[in-house]
Design an enzyme around this catalytic site. Structure first.
Site, PDB file in Angstrom:
ATOM      1  N   GLU A 135       2.613   1.900 -13.187  1.00  0.00           N
ATOM      2  CA  GLU A 135       3.647   1.007 -12.652  1.00  0.00           C
ATOM      3  C   GLU A 135       3.162   0.215 -11.437  1.00  0.00           C
ATOM      4  O   GLU A 135       3.677  -0.872 -11.156  1.00  0.00           O
ATOM      5  CB  GLU A 135       4.912   1.790 -12.311  1.00  0.00           C
ATOM      6  N   PHE A 142      16.940  15.452 -13.928  1.00  0.00           N
ATOM      7  CA  PHE A 142      15.577  15.169 -14.365  1.00  0.00           C
ATOM      8  C   PHE A 142      15.210  13.701 -14.103  1.00  0.00           C
ATOM      9  O   PHE A 142      15.934  12.795 -14.490  1.00  0.00           O
ATOM     10  CB  PHE A 142      15.436  15.493 -15.860  1.00  0.00           C
ATOM     11  N   GLN A 143      14.090  13.503 -13.453  1.00  0.00           N
ATOM     12  CA  GLN A 143      13.573  12.183 -13.101  1.00  0.00           C
ATOM     13  C   GLN A 143      14.543  11.357 -12.267  1.00  0.00           C
ATOM     14  O   GLN A 143      14.609  10.143 -12.392  1.00  0.00           O
ATOM     15  CB  GLN A 143      13.146  11.417 -14.363  1.00  0.00           C
ATOM     16  N   LYS A 197      21.440   4.691 -16.526  1.00  0.00           N
ATOM     17  CA  LYS A 197      21.270   4.581 -17.976  1.00  0.00           C
ATOM     18  C   LYS A 197      22.582   4.283 -18.702  1.00  0.00           C
ATOM     19  O   LYS A 197      22.606   3.508 -19.661  1.00  0.00           O
ATOM     20  CB  LYS A 197      20.661   5.879 -18.511  1.00  0.00           C
ATOM     21  N   MET A 214     -15.824  -1.495   4.439  1.00  0.00           N
ATOM     22  CA  MET A 214     -15.115  -1.872   5.663  1.00  0.00           C
ATOM     23  C   MET A 214     -14.912  -0.662   6.564  1.00  0.00           C
ATOM     24  O   MET A 214     -15.012  -0.762   7.788  1.00  0.00           O
ATOM     25  CB  MET A 214     -13.780  -2.535   5.316  1.00  0.00           C
TER      26      MET A 214
HETATM   27  C1  LIG Z   1      -4.692   1.933  -0.796  1.00  0.00           C
HETATM   28  C2  LIG Z   1      -5.586   1.813   0.392  1.00  0.00           C
HETATM   29  N1  LIG Z   1      -6.164   2.923   0.917  1.00  0.00           N
HETATM   30  C3  LIG Z   1      -6.985   2.827   1.974  1.00  0.00           C
HETATM   31  C4  LIG Z   1      -7.246   1.613   2.561  1.00  0.00           C
HETATM   32  C5  LIG Z   1      -8.164   1.517   3.775  1.00  0.00           C
HETATM   33  N2  LIG Z   1      -9.359   0.714   3.442  1.00  0.00           N
HETATM   34  C6  LIG Z   1      -9.472  -0.582   3.819  1.00  0.00           C
HETATM   35  S1  LIG Z   1     -10.889  -1.276   3.282  1.00  0.00           S
HETATM   36  C7  LIG Z   1     -11.403   0.146   2.577  1.00  0.00           C
HETATM   37  C8  LIG Z   1     -12.721   0.212   1.854  1.00  0.00           C
HETATM   38  C9  LIG Z   1     -12.697  -0.528   0.574  1.00  0.00           C
HETATM   39  O1  LIG Z   1     -13.860  -0.258  -0.149  1.00  0.00           O
HETATM   40  P1  LIG Z   1     -14.362  -1.243  -1.283  1.00  0.00           P
HETATM   41  O2  LIG Z   1     -13.255  -1.542  -2.195  1.00  0.00           O
HETATM   42  O3  LIG Z   1     -15.592  -0.679  -1.902  1.00  0.00           O
HETATM   43  O4  LIG Z   1     -14.659  -2.572  -0.479  1.00  0.00           O
HETATM   44  P2  LIG Z   1     -15.850  -2.896   0.563  1.00  0.00           P
HETATM   45  O5  LIG Z   1     -15.267  -2.816   1.932  1.00  0.00           O
HETATM   46  O6  LIG Z   1     -16.931  -1.902   0.341  1.00  0.00           O
HETATM   47  O7  LIG Z   1     -16.244  -4.288   0.204  1.00  0.00           O
HETATM   48  C10 LIG Z   1     -10.461   1.167   2.788  1.00  0.00           C
HETATM   49  C11 LIG Z   1     -10.620   2.559   2.329  1.00  0.00           C
HETATM   50  C12 LIG Z   1      -6.593   0.493   2.006  1.00  0.00           C
HETATM   51  N3  LIG Z   1      -6.726  -0.722   2.525  1.00  0.00           N
HETATM   52  N4  LIG Z   1      -5.799   0.608   0.913  1.00  0.00           N
END
Ligand SMILES: Cc1ncc(C[n+]2csc(CCOP(=O)(O)OP(=O)(O)O)c2C)c(N)n1
Ligand SMILES: [Mg+2]
Lengths: 159, 578
Positions: free
Chosen positions: B50, B112-113, B162, B484
């Protein structure tokens, strides 16, 4: 600084929760809260007291205004206004408490061997003061309505 | 003819012009699904999670400007939709999310749900409805679309127990000619007095900057923005959400501003005497320390949402109104005004900006360098992508370094081409969002630039792409790390890479794409990059997953110095401040 915010809102399920939730979400506290249906019953009027700077209150009122069910918002404290609060108190017989409440438009609702129930109303600060001066010894129960208020003069909160 | 609740819903959605619904069935939504089976007005897209449904609807909306629609069942279906709702809410995207709910008499019994969807979603929706009477469904749908798409747009939830879609209960379909809500009257036209004041202030500026955000795109006001700057000749910067609102190729464009904005854009903001903020909200990723923000600037702030004005940075001249209408009024006033722009001052100012650009601006020709032996720089991947698509693609992205590299190096000349989760920063957004875009524009190139971290958050949608034949191109900028996060750990935590690497346990993305029935390609050398991209884009009717291994040690620069920095305090490369 203490602020009294009046809100005219649709009397719909969940509308109250949207306002209350917003205070929490945006990091503001609710000190007192009063709500009841007004006009034809399709509206509710809420009064919320909170504390904050001029900027805080501007943000709160703008954010409240964004809630779809909210019709009007006004910060009563911005101008001259009337403000009152109603309380009910149950206490063990005490001349002192009776006297304090009498001075605040007090009325006796119940009197038995052990205890009394009285109501009173006045400005929130008077009510606050009164509760403090009653002491804890004979006090059994306190219920407060929270502030309600209206603008002074011609200003009104309606559609 | 009388209709069941489910059929009333279909009819109402059809009358709103809905073309696609992204959804996933379950018990509480089964009556609705039966109604879907019987109708022909729109196509239902069965996602694999979803979250994917909400992001796909969101991507569809960002690309088309029309509201996106998602349908989920109660309980886990509803909770899975929450991330997508929050993503849309933060970026003011108009969505209508319909959730099935348990039968009315079971509500509140922990049945449920059962989940209190209205309660859970409250802080992240513009509004929500629960259906209490079946005959209200048409009105509620109409109001939901009205609320989602007007004023400052946003997601709206309709929760339907529902029993309200029971096929044996039939009602008349009624559609109102017009929607008017006594409690909701968003402002359209700006206050003329404010427009006069703004025009005066702007025309007498010596160092003006136009700071334009996502509101310009949402408000379809990019043409007006260009027209305004034909008169003003001021330097322009776009926020992450605003990229494409002003053409990147224009000589007055300075690039993005903020955390990873260009040196010249951030310097211009800091040194401006008048900042014209248009549909932007002074996010903390823009302003850096608010008390140190643009110390000499007067702020003119145009926004449809009064609560955005003076929230973070005090506006000297606030203008509340639709961006388009406000700009039209402002342009008219400027043309009428006796004050003329100070060309001499502006020339000097634009010269100053050119000097800043020369000094520390981004190098857009990295891809021309012939160092073929070393690892691929992630910036080069984006530059090659830009050339391979002639800058015309719809580009979605996820969150991290790769997202910032696209924002910096892919030049968006048109609005609604750059599709990313700016406010919430939702990893997992890119692929499902690209599905929504591709469905809306099947003939256009749709690229998802992602990271090996983010793509795994909604990778299951590769299956949806096969089912509906969505030939998206996925560019996986693979640095074998949560890049990042690792950058921050390099810069602020002594290089301790706590829980940010996993190079031993990454999947073989080529095989993974193949097992989903798609094409997978892998690139490890810069010499292969251009050819591989050409090959991939030549495969018009296939989804191609291009796994590009890049230099894992690359950082995103410039980067604002925080905490306690202003917009002129930037890291411009490793260990070097400007
Ligand atoms: C759902 C979610 N969880 C955690 C984060 C924190 N976060 C920001 S950037 C990042 C790293 C992303 O890694 P990747 O997709 O490999 O991108 P890169 O920075 O390596 O280009 C994280 C964990 C986020 N933005 N969203
Ligand atoms: Mg990565």
């Amino acid at each position: 600084m203490k602020r009294i915010i009046s809100i005219l809102i649709e009397n719909k399920p969940g509308a109250l929760a949207r306002v209350v939730g917003l205070f929490h979400q945006r990091g503001y506290n609710i000190e007192t809260l009063n709500v009841g249906p007004v006009f034809d019953g399709s509206f509710s009027r809420m009064t919320v007291t909170t504390r904050g700077s001029e900027n805080d209150v501007e943000q709160i009122t703008k954010q409240i205004n964004k809630i779809i069910d909210v019709i009007k918002v006004s910060d009563l404290t911005e101008g001259d206004h009337h403000e009152y609060e109603f309380i009910m108190i149950k206490f063990k017989h005490s001349e002192k408490i009776q006297k304090i409440l009498k001075s605040l438009n007090g009325k006796i609702h119940e009197k038995n061997n052990d205890a009394m129930v009285m109501s009173a109303w006045g400005s929130s600060s008077d009510i606050e003061e009164a509760i403090k001066s009653m002491g804890k010894v004979n006090l059994l129960e306190v219920a407060r309505s929270g502030s309600i208020g209206l603008h002074e003069g011609e200003k009104v909160l309606k559609i | 003819m009388k209709l069941s609740g489910g059929d009333l819903l279909m009819r109402a959605l059809k009358d709103e012009g809905v073309k696609f619904i992204f959804g996933y069935p379950g018990g509480a939504a089964l009556h609705i699904y039966d109604s879907i089976f019987k109708q022909k007005a729109f196509e239902h897209i069965l996602v694999r999670h979803e979250q994917g449904a909400t992001h796909a609807a969101d991507g569809y909306s960002r690309a088309t400007g029309k509201p996106g629609v998602a349908l989920v069942t109660s309980g886990p279906g509803a909770t899975n939709a929450i991330t997508g709702l929050a993503t849309a809410f933060m970026d003011s995207i108009p969505l209508v999310v319909i959730s099935g709910q348990v039968q009315s008499h079971l509500i509140g019994t922990d049945s449920f749900q059962e989940t209190d969807m209205i309660g859970i979603s409250r802080p992240i929706v513009k509004h929500s409805f629960i259906v209490q009477n079946t005959q209200d469904i048409p009105r509620i749908v109409q109001e939901a679309f009205h609320i989602a798409t007007t004023g400052r747009p946003g997601p709206v939830v309709i929760d339907i127990p529902k029993d309200k879609t029971d096929p044996s209960q039939l009602f008349e379909y009624k559609r109102a000619k017009e929607i008017s809500l006594r409690s909701y009257q968003p402002r359209v036209f700006p206050h003329p007095g404010q427009i006069k004041k703004a025009s005066k202030k702007i025309l007498s500026a010596e160092r003006p900057v136009i700071y334009a955000g996502g509101g310009v795109i949402l408000g379809n006001a990019h043409k007006e923005l260009i027209a305004l700057n034909k008169l003003l000749k001021a330097p322009v910067t776009n926020t992450l959400m605003g990229l494409g609102a002003y053409p990147a190729k224009d000589k007055y464009f300075m690039g993005m501003l903020g955390m990873h904005g260009t040196y010249q854009a951030n310097m211009a903001m800091h040194n401006a005497d008048v900042i014209i903020a248009i549909g932007a909200r002074f996010d903390d990723r823009i302003t850096n320390t608010p008390s140190m923000f643009a110390p000499n600037a007067k702020i003119v702030h145009i926004d449809v949402d009064p609560a955005s004005i003076s929230k973070i940075i005090n506006a000297d001249i606030p203008i509340v109104g639709q961006v388009k209408e406000s700009l039209i009024a402002l342009i008219k006033e400027i043309k009428r005004s006796k004050i003329k722009i100070d060309s001499e001052a502006l020339d000097q100012w634009n010269m100053q900006i050119s000097q800043w650009r020369e000094k520390h601006g981004l190098d857009h020709d990295l891809y021309l360098s012939k160092i073929k032996s070393s690892m691929i720089a992630p910036q080069v991947v984006v530059q090659e992508l830009y050339h391979a698509t002639q800058g015309n693609a719809f580009v979605t992205s996820d969150v991290g370094q790769h997202q910032m590299f696209v924002a910096q190096y892919y030049h968006f000349n048109k609005p609604r081409r750059w599709i990313n989760s700016g406010g919430l920063g939702t990893m997992g957004f890119g692929l499902p969002a690209a599905m929504g875009v591709k469905l809306a524009f099947p003939k256009q190139e749709v690229v998802c630039v992602t990271g090996e971290g983010s793509i795994q958050m909604c990778i299951q949608e590769l299956s949806t792409c096969l089912q509906y034949n969505l030939p998206i191109k996925i560019i996986n900028i693979n640095n074998e790390a949560l890049g990042m996060v690792r950058q921050w750990q390099d810069m602020n935590y002594g290089g301790r890479h706590s829980a940010s690497t996993y190079s031993d346990s990454l999947p073989d993305f080529v095989k993974l794409a193949q097992s989903y029935g798609h094409v997978g390609m892998k690139v490890t050398k810069q010499s292969q990059l251009k050819k591989t991209l050409e090959k991939a884009f030549a495969m018009k009717d296939r989804l191609v997953f291009i796994d590009v291994y890049v230099d894992p040690n690359e950082h995103v620069y410039p980067m604002l110095v925080a905490p306690n920095g202003s917009m002129q305090d930037m890291w411009i490369k490793k260990n070097t401040k400007a």
